[in-house]
Write a protein that holds these residues in place. Structure first.
Motif, mmCIF file in Angstrom:
data_model
loop_
_atom_site.group_PDB
_atom_site.id
_atom_site.type_symbol
_atom_site.label_atom_id
_atom_site.label_comp_id
_atom_site.label_asym_id
_atom_site.label_seq_id
_atom_site.Cartn_x
_atom_site.Cartn_y
_atom_site.Cartn_z
ATOM 1 N N LYS A 42 14.330 8.030 1.705
ATOM 2 C CA LYS A 42 13.031 7.531 2.154
ATOM 3 C C LYS A 42 13.058 7.126 3.623
ATOM 4 O O LYS A 42 12.051 7.246 4.328
ATOM 5 N N LEU A 43 14.189 6.647 4.086
ATOM 6 C CA LEU A 43 14.276 6.220 5.482
ATOM 7 C C LEU A 43 14.533 7.380 6.437
ATOM 8 O O LEU A 43 13.965 7.442 7.526
ATOM 9 N N LEU A 44 15.426 8.306 6.015
ATOM 10 C CA LEU A 44 15.927 9.303 6.956
ATOM 11 C C LEU A 44 15.804 10.748 6.488
ATOM 12 O O LEU A 44 16.117 11.657 7.258
ATOM 13 N N SER A 45 15.406 10.992 5.241
ATOM 14 C CA SER A 45 15.333 12.356 4.679
ATOM 15 C C SER A 45 16.668 13.086 4.818
ATOM 16 O O SER A 45 16.727 14.251 5.214
ATOM 17 N N LEU A 46 17.758 12.396 4.474
ATOM 18 C CA LEU A 46 19.078 12.998 4.637
ATOM 19 C C LEU A 46 19.376 14.002 3.540
ATOM 20 O O LEU A 46 19.033 13.796 2.367
ATOM 21 N N GLU A 47 20.039 15.096 3.902
ATOM 22 C CA GLU A 47 20.525 16.026 2.902
ATOM 23 C C GLU A 47 21.703 15.387 2.160
ATOM 24 O O GLU A 47 22.342 14.481 2.685
ATOM 25 N N PRO A 48 21.991 15.835 0.924
ATOM 26 C CA PRO A 48 23.019 15.174 0.092
ATOM 27 C C PRO A 48 24.383 15.027 0.770
ATOM 28 O O PRO A 48 25.026 13.991 0.632
ATOM 29 N N SER A 49 24.848 16.044 1.507
ATOM 30 C CA SER A 49 26.193 15.975 2.097
ATOM 31 C C SER A 49 26.287 14.869 3.145
ATOM 32 O O SER A 49 27.248 14.099 3.170
ATOM 33 N N ARG A 50 25.272 14.775 3.994
ATOM 34 C CA ARG A 50 25.289 13.737 5.023
ATOM 35 C C ARG A 50 25.048 12.362 4.419
ATOM 36 O O ARG A 50 25.611 11.363 4.869
ATOM 37 N N GLU A 93 0.827 -1.206 0.000
ATOM 38 C CA GLU A 93 0.000 0.000 0.000
ATOM 39 C C GLU A 93 0.859 1.252 0.000
ATOM 40 O O GLU A 93 0.601 2.210 -0.746
ATOM 41 N N SER A 94 1.915 1.254 0.817
ATOM 42 C CA SER A 94 2.815 2.397 0.863
ATOM 43 C C SER A 94 3.571 2.557 -0.457
ATOM 44 O O SER A 94 3.778 3.676 -0.935
ATOM 45 N N LEU A 95 3.969 1.443 -1.053
ATOM 46 C CA LEU A 95 4.674 1.511 -2.338
ATOM 47 C C LEU A 95 3.791 2.153 -3.402
ATOM 48 O O LEU A 95 4.242 2.995 -4.182
ATOM 49 N N ARG A 96 2.537 1.753 -3.431
ATOM 50 C CA ARG A 96 1.609 2.258 -4.444
ATOM 51 C C ARG A 96 1.311 3.744 -4.245
ATOM 52 O O ARG A 96 1.237 4.505 -5.208
ATOM 53 N N GLU A 97 1.187 4.159 -3.000
ATOM 54 C CA GLU A 97 0.721 5.521 -2.730
ATOM 55 C C GLU A 97 1.845 6.550 -2.686
ATOM 56 O O GLU A 97 1.626 7.713 -3.021
ATOM 57 N N SER A 98 3.034 6.158 -2.254
ATOM 58 C CA SER A 98 4.070 7.178 -2.059
ATOM 59 C C SER A 98 5.431 6.851 -2.661
ATOM 60 O O SER A 98 6.192 7.763 -2.989
ATOM 61 N N MET A 99 5.757 5.584 -2.822
ATOM 62 C CA MET A 99 7.105 5.205 -3.260
ATOM 63 C C MET A 99 7.277 5.252 -4.777
ATOM 64 O O MET A 99 8.362 5.541 -5.279
ATOM 65 N N LEU A 100 6.220 4.953 -5.505
ATOM 66 C CA LEU A 100 6.322 4.780 -6.955
ATOM 67 C C LEU A 100 6.931 6.002 -7.625
ATOM 68 O O LEU A 100 7.878 5.897 -8.408
ATOM 69 N N ARG A 101 6.412 7.191 -7.311
ATOM 70 C CA ARG A 101 6.909 8.410 -7.944
ATOM 71 C C ARG A 101 8.349 8.713 -7.529
ATOM 72 O O ARG A 101 9.150 9.169 -8.357
ATOM 73 N N ASP A 102 8.687 8.450 -6.271
ATOM 74 C CA ASP A 102 10.054 8.728 -5.815
ATOM 75 C C ASP A 102 11.062 7.814 -6.506
ATOM 76 O O ASP A 102 12.145 8.248 -6.893
ATOM 77 N N VAL A 103 10.720 6.538 -6.654
ATOM 78 C CA VAL A 103 11.606 5.608 -7.356
ATOM 79 C C VAL A 103 11.763 6.033 -8.812
ATOM 80 O O VAL A 103 12.869 6.044 -9.363
ATOM 81 N N GLU A 104 10.661 6.400 -9.438
ATOM 82 C CA GLU A 104 10.696 6.820 -10.838
ATOM 83 C C GLU A 104 11.594 8.041 -11.023
ATOM 84 O O GLU A 104 12.401 8.098 -11.965
ATOM 85 N N HIS A 105 11.484 8.996 -10.135
ATOM 86 C CA HIS A 105 12.314 10.205 -10.235
ATOM 87 C C HIS A 105 13.799 9.870 -10.064
ATOM 88 O O HIS A 105 14.651 10.358 -10.815
ATOM 89 N N ALA A 106 14.119 9.038 -9.071
ATOM 90 C CA ALA A 106 15.516 8.678 -8.817
ATOM 91 C C ALA A 106 16.125 7.953 -10.013
ATOM 92 O O ALA A 106 17.260 8.228 -10.422
ATOM 93 N N VAL A 107 15.360 7.031 -10.594
ATOM 94 C CA VAL A 107 15.864 6.247 -11.731
ATOM 95 C C VAL A 107 16.056 7.133 -12.959
ATOM 96 O O VAL A 107 17.111 7.087 -13.612
ATOM 97 N N SER A 108 15.041 7.926 -13.310
ATOM 98 C CA SER A 108 15.115 8.738 -14.531
ATOM 99 C C SER A 108 16.235 9.762 -14.437
ATOM 100 O O SER A 108 16.964 9.995 -15.408
ATOM 101 N N SER A 109 16.412 10.384 -13.257
ATOM 102 C CA SER A 109 17.456 11.390 -13.128
ATOM 103 C C SER A 109 18.844 10.759 -13.160
ATOM 104 O O SER A 109 19.767 11.302 -13.752
ATOM 105 N N SER A 110 19.014 9.579 -12.569
ATOM 106 C CA SER A 110 20.316 8.891 -12.586
ATOM 107 C C SER A 110 20.695 8.466 -13.997
ATOM 108 O O SER A 110 21.829 8.694 -14.443
ATOM 109 N N LEU A 111 19.771 7.849 -14.706
ATOM 110 C CA LEU A 111 20.061 7.414 -16.079
ATOM 111 C C LEU A 111 20.386 8.600 -16.976
ATOM 112 O O LEU A 111 21.284 8.520 -17.837
#
Length: 495
Positions: A191-199, A147-165
């Protein structure tokens, strides 16, 4: 004087003889452990050390680890050994494996040798039993369940993948394992910790050091892989402790405007917010130490297994153009149907669930990868199985590679053939023949998250890009952690 000297010499000889006899007796007892029945065949190796050195010997192969393979040929699918000071029964028998997973809490319980526990933490979720384990598992599933994957994770994974490629396509080449590991780790840390890029970068470097010595002989001396692993863990835990303390202070500051719930809204509801709710309860069941070890294990598991599997998948697809072609057809059909209905550019949950051949590719990849060389349990009582006795207190190591690469179960087991998983939906939850994500009560809670990341990555890779190998790609096992090491590719935008 001469008689005295003779008496002294005779006494020393007697003591030496007794010491020698005691040593021989100790070696005999080590090699022949007491048992109320008949132990499985096998060797206990050298006193104290056992067969640990052979177990940790690296090799370059996708086959069953040499340590297990040679003993299967000599002793059969169930044999005894000793690893890092513990007597262990190793199982490649599908029925015994199934019993081990299904009898959690009755005949067996989760257990790992002390050196592994030191690596993952004394309070890690794998060390929890009974109600406490179920409580932590449900806590994780609240965040990583379907349920969490469908509602909140899908878009975040898509953004991470498309920007990396997209970034990789601008570079002359990329070392795939490192690039994929960075992508998956940064997504997981966010997703786990909301860390800023440097940390996140500091934490990522610590985990990379940790992983390099994860499967190594437990010798804590500077220069050894195990030493590097433990130093990486120490560095990572320091960052996690800082993050936990900072987030707790946000909740506890007077007038912060809503306490824990306000903090959740501020951070978008990451996993650490769930942890904060637990550890700041009036009577918390979850201690800070348990919370830290839980986050450490989740970070490790969520990025390490996925990145290795994805790296191997890309190399296997490059080496098997017919499989790549069939995968591309499936994803181009999804794009065409989306365009026909004038849908959005993003992947929908329905599209993700329709990726049947992609699921077969993923299952076949993780079958060959065998990222977990062994899954450990401990016998709670003397257990009789097929004429053998597994004594109470002994470890049991289920060996997934020996099942996944068994030619009786999987014909031509070293051949990459995703269609062998066609029309086998039950495989997704684990079975006697497929345990890439564990089995029973302790099956991997992050399996769905991992499959989602891999599916979306493959979707963008085959529909928007073309790539070619630039060399490298030696498969390394240390033992069981298989990936194309040094595999460089050049990737370019195609569509």
């Amino acid at each position: 004087m001469c008689a005295y000297h003779m008496r002294l010499t005779g006494g020393a000889a007697f003591v030496l003889l007794m010491v020698l006899l005691l040593l021989l007796y100790a070696v005999h007892r080590w090699r022949n452990p007491r048992c109320s029945g008949r132990l499985p065949p096998g060797s206990m190796g050298l006193p104290l050390v056992g067969e640990t050195l052979q177990f940790f010997s690296p090799e370059a192969s996708l086959d069953v680890p040499r340590f297990v393979r040679h003993r299967l040929q000599r002793y059969g699918p169930i044999f005894k050994t000793s690893l890092v000071g513990h007597p262990v029964v190793v199982s490649a028998d599908e029925e015994l494996n199934y019993m081990v997973f299904q009898q959690e809490g009755q005949l067996f319980q989760s257990w790992y040798p002390d050196s592994f526990v030191e690596i993952l933490g004394r309070d890690n979720v794998g060390e929890q039993q009974g109600a406490m384990f179920k409580y932590l598992k449900n806590m994780v599933l609240r965040y990583f369940g379907p349920e969490s994957l469908r509602e909140s994770m899908l878009r975040d994974v898509e953004h991470a993948v498309s920007s990396s490629l997209c970034t990789w396509s601008t570079l002359p080449s990329v070392e795939l394992k490192e690039a994929v590991s960075t992508m998956v780790f940064d997504l997981s840390a966010n997703k786990l910790l909301s860390l800023e890029p440097s940390r996140s970068k500091i934490l990522r470097r610590s985990f990379f050091d940790f992983v390099r010595g994860l499967i190594s002989f437990p010798l804590y001396l500077p220069g050894t892989a195990y030493y590097s692993c433990m130093k990486g863990r120490q560095s990572a835990m320091e960052v996690l402790q800082e993050v936990l303390a900072e987030r707790k202070r946000l909740v506890q500051v007077p007038g912060a405007g809503g306490g824990a719930m306000e903090t959740i809204r501020r951070h978008g509801g990451d996993f650490l917010d769930l942890v904060i709710q637990e550890v700041t309860k009036e009577k918390p069941l979850v201690t800070d130490r348990m919370a830290l070890d839980l986050m450490f294990v989740l970070l490790f598991a969520s990025f390490h297994t996925t990145s290795l599997a994805l790296t191997l998948a890309v190399k296997l697809l490059a080496d098997h153009p017919r499989v790549l072609e069939e995968l591309t057809v499936e994803h181009e059909a999804i794009l065409n149907e989306r365009n026909a209905r004038h849908g959005s550019d993003g992947i929908t949950w329905m599209e993700y669930k329709s990726m049947t051949f992609t699921s077969q590719v993923i299952n076949e990849t993780v079958r060959l990868a065998n990222i977990a060389p062994g899954i450990f349990r401990k016998a709670l009582k003397d257990i009789q199985f097929r004429g053998f006795t597994i004594p109470a207190g002994w470890g049991v190591m289920v060996c997934p590679p020996a099942v996944h690469l068994n030619p009786v179960i999987y014909p031509d087991p070293l051949i990459f053939n995703p269609t062998r998983f066609k029309d086998k939906p039950e495989i997704n939850r684990g079975s006697r023949h497929f345990m890439a994500f564990g089995g029973g009560l302790r099956s991997c809670v992050g399996a769905d998250f991992s499959k989602l990341q891999m599916s979306i990555f493959l979707h963008f890779l085959v529909t928007r890009y073309r790539w070619r190998s630039l060399g490298g790609g030696k498969v390394v096992r240390n033992p069981g952690l298989e990936f194309p090491d040094g595999y460089h590719i050049q990737i370019r935008h195609w569509n």
